[in-house]
Design an enzyme around this catalytic site. Structure first.
Site, PDB file in Angstrom:
ATOM      1  N   LYS A  52       0.511  -1.101   0.038  1.00 30.30           N
ATOM      2  CA  LYS A  52       0.001  -0.220  -0.394  1.00 30.30           C
ATOM      3  C   LYS A  52       1.163   1.265  -0.071  1.00 30.30           C
ATOM      4  O   LYS A  52       0.523   2.384  -0.993  1.00 30.30           O
ATOM      5  CB  LYS A  52      -0.981   0.190   1.475  1.00 30.30           C
ATOM      6  N   CYS A  69       5.509  21.989  11.299  1.00 29.30           N
ATOM      7  CA  CYS A  69       5.663  22.203   9.729  1.00 29.30           C
ATOM      8  C   CYS A  69       4.902  23.564  10.080  1.00 29.30           C
ATOM      9  O   CYS A  69       5.783  24.609   9.073  1.00 29.30           O
ATOM     10  CB  CYS A  69       4.507  21.578   8.538  1.00 29.30           C
ATOM     11  N   SER A 103      11.696  15.708   3.494  1.00 28.51           N
ATOM     12  CA  SER A 103      12.767  16.006   2.610  1.00 28.51           C
ATOM     13  C   SER A 103      13.942  16.555   3.460  1.00 28.51           C
ATOM     14  O   SER A 103      12.972  17.178   4.705  1.00 28.51           O
ATOM     15  CB  SER A 103      12.724  16.211   0.831  1.00 28.51           C
ATOM     16  N   ASP A 104      14.839  16.741   3.098  1.00 32.34           N
ATOM     17  CA  ASP A 104      15.987  17.344   3.694  1.00 32.34           C
ATOM     18  C   ASP A 104      16.092  19.140   3.205  1.00 32.34           C
ATOM     19  O   ASP A 104      16.026  19.150   1.908  1.00 32.34           O
ATOM     20  CB  ASP A 104      17.245  16.771   4.119  1.00 32.34           C
ATOM     21  N   LEU A 108      -0.520  11.691  11.870  1.00 31.70           N
ATOM     22  CA  LEU A 108      -1.674  11.856  10.846  1.00 31.70           C
ATOM     23  C   LEU A 108      -2.524  11.172  10.376  1.00 31.70           C
ATOM     24  O   LEU A 108      -2.961  10.285  10.349  1.00 31.70           O
ATOM     25  CB  LEU A 108      -0.869  12.408   9.306  1.00 31.70           C
ATOM     26  N   GLY A 167       2.263  20.541   2.556  1.00 36.47           N
ATOM     27  CA  GLY A 167       2.082  19.391   3.159  1.00 36.47           C
ATOM     28  C   GLY A 167       1.334  18.585   2.446  1.00 36.47           C
ATOM     29  O   GLY A 167       2.642  17.108   2.967  1.00 36.47           O
TER      30      GLY A 167
END
Length: 469
Positions: free
Chosen positions: A55, A160, A219-220, A270, A313
């Protein structure tokens, strides 16, 4: 007749001339790019097939992200041990390779602001992928050569939304200095190293059969800006003026979005409610922010009158805000561009979006070919918190670019997130949702990237090719 209490409150809550300017921005992505196939490679090396893993790999194909920036390749040693790296091992990499990124981003921002590190009076920093003491900001200041007394603040636990929360904190510090008649030159730094959390997340997918989609998104990045209260010697002209801001938390949503500490790093949480919750709070926050800015031109009253710098996001966050605010992909062109080419770098992303938005190629994609003077910045974080600000862009600003040579990190030392309960919607419903999102995202990618019209079409076709029976 004296004004009513409501009128008095409205007046007292209005922003006046804050005289706050962003005079420099810097973004530093690491040198490596992870395409969707890299996750498949890691999974094939270290994990057996399972329904949950299948998945995740399916979802990985349909995020709309072409590549995610990372401090190492798919062959990075810490991603290929016989176990997931410990939080101590992750911290070592963060303080080595991550701080190097942050120092470079800060130098870029300082260069554009025409300031030396010795001119900085305050430093406000944020991260959600490290908790070292002293914090990473200590090492950034040390490597920048700051020997003067500097007031430092390190923000944690805001995910975030950290980039805009740091800007808001910097603004309040700068206004405090203005009140005292002192100059403020505030360096804001956001740093996130998320890529090496992949093994910890995949362990949870494998062992607990949880659907953890953070491995497909994060990610960075390091990003920085300089905020000035314009007291004292005249410095660089503003890139953006900061006119005002708003911050609020949606009640009883702390279980919906988070980043929980774990012996193997941090794990993203989430719930499926996040996109809807995020979309529902944008309009009232925007309206309240506008009410505090009565001196905006009369043709800046509705959401579509502004350009938008939204933290990307995930695809559902972007499309949800578009629908809620009746704006287009072109209004958020820098958000889409950042999402497609770099992924979600948590707190560091929004400053990167603000930096990207002022580039000439982004101007060419403005709605109706008209770039907006005023920009709404917006980001969501754990809480669920929303941060929003109003910026005025200096259209005459000429960017000063710091030229760097070589990689800032050693080459081989290398929202949306995950549901933590391992349950939720069944696969059929989830794939149907992905198909719908992918079709919408494909249209938006076409709008933002007209030079590659086949990109969105191929995404929609891929989603439509998923069999549900």
């Amino acid at each position: 007749m004296s004004p009513s209490r409501d009128t008095q409150n409205a007046i007292s809550n209005q922003f006046g001339d804050l005289n706050l300017s962003i005079t420099g921005l810097g973004t530093e992505y690491p040198p490596h790019q992870l395409d969707p196939a890299c996750l498949n490679t890691l999974v094939s090396r270290h994990y057996p097939n399972s329904p949950a893993m299948d998945k995740i790999l399916m979802i990985n194909q349909y995020t709309g992200i072409d590549s995610r920036s990372a401090i190492g390749t798919v062959d990075h040693p810490l991603a290929n041990m016989d176990r997931a790296p410990t939080i101590a091992e992750l911290c070592n990499v963060f303080l080595k390779d991550g701080v190097a990124l942050a120092v470079t981003a800060a130098r870029k921002a300082l260069h554009e602001a025409q300031l030396s590190p010795l001119d900085i009076t305050h430093v406000v920093s944020t991260t959600c992928t490290n908790s070292a003491n002293p914090g990473f900001d200590h090492y950034v200041c040390k490597q920048l050569g700051m020997t003067q007394p500097v007031e430092k603040v390190l923000l944690h636990g805001i995910g975030c939304s950290g980039g805009l929360a740091s800007l808001r904190t910097a603004a309040n510090l700068a206004l405090g200095s203005s009140f005292r008649g002192r100059k403020a030159r505030v360096l804001v730094v956001a740093l996130e190293i998320s890529s090496l959390l992949v093994r910890s997340e995949l362990d949870s997918v494998n062992e607990l059969q949880q659907t953890r989609i953070g491995v497909t998104l994060f990610s960075d990045c390091a990003s920085a800006l300089v905020l000035s209260n314009n007291v004292g010697a005249k410095g660089a002209e503003p890139v953006y003026e900061l006119l005002g801001w708003d911050h609020r938390i949606i009640p009883d949503t702390e279980e919906d979005l988070g980043f929980d500490v774990d012996p193997l790093g941090w794990k993203v949480v989430l719930s499926p409610r996040v996109p809807k919750l995020a979309g529902s709070v944008v309009a009232p926050t925007f309206n309240d922010l506008l009410s505090t800015l009565p001196n905006l031109p009369p043709d800046y009253q509705n959401a579509a009158d502004f350009d938008w710098a939204l933290h990307p996001g995930g695809a559902t966050i972007l499309s949800g805000v578009e629908k809620a605010m009746n704006i287009s992909a072109e209004h958020m062109r820098a958000s889409y561009d950042t999402y497609i080419n770099h992924g979600n770098s948590s707190s560091a992303t929004i400053i990167s979006v603000m930096d990207r938005l002022r580039q000439k190629d982004m101007d060419e994609l403005a709605p109706g070919g008209k770039v907006k003077d005023f920009i709404v910045g917006c980001a969501f974080g754990p809480g669920i918190a929303i941060e929003m600000c109003m910026l005025k862009r200096n259209m005459n600003h000429a960017k000063r670019t710091l030229v760097t040579t070589g990689d800032v990190t050693p080459p081989e030392t290398e929202s949306e997130g995950s549901r933590s309960d391992g349950e939720g919607e069944d696969l059929e419903t989830e794939v149907k949702d992905l198909k719908a999102q992918g079709e919408e995202l494909g249209e938006k990618l076409n709008a933002v990237h007209p030079e590659i019209p086949e990109q969105g079409d191929s995404l929609s076709e891929a989603l439509n090719g998923v069999e549900l029976d």
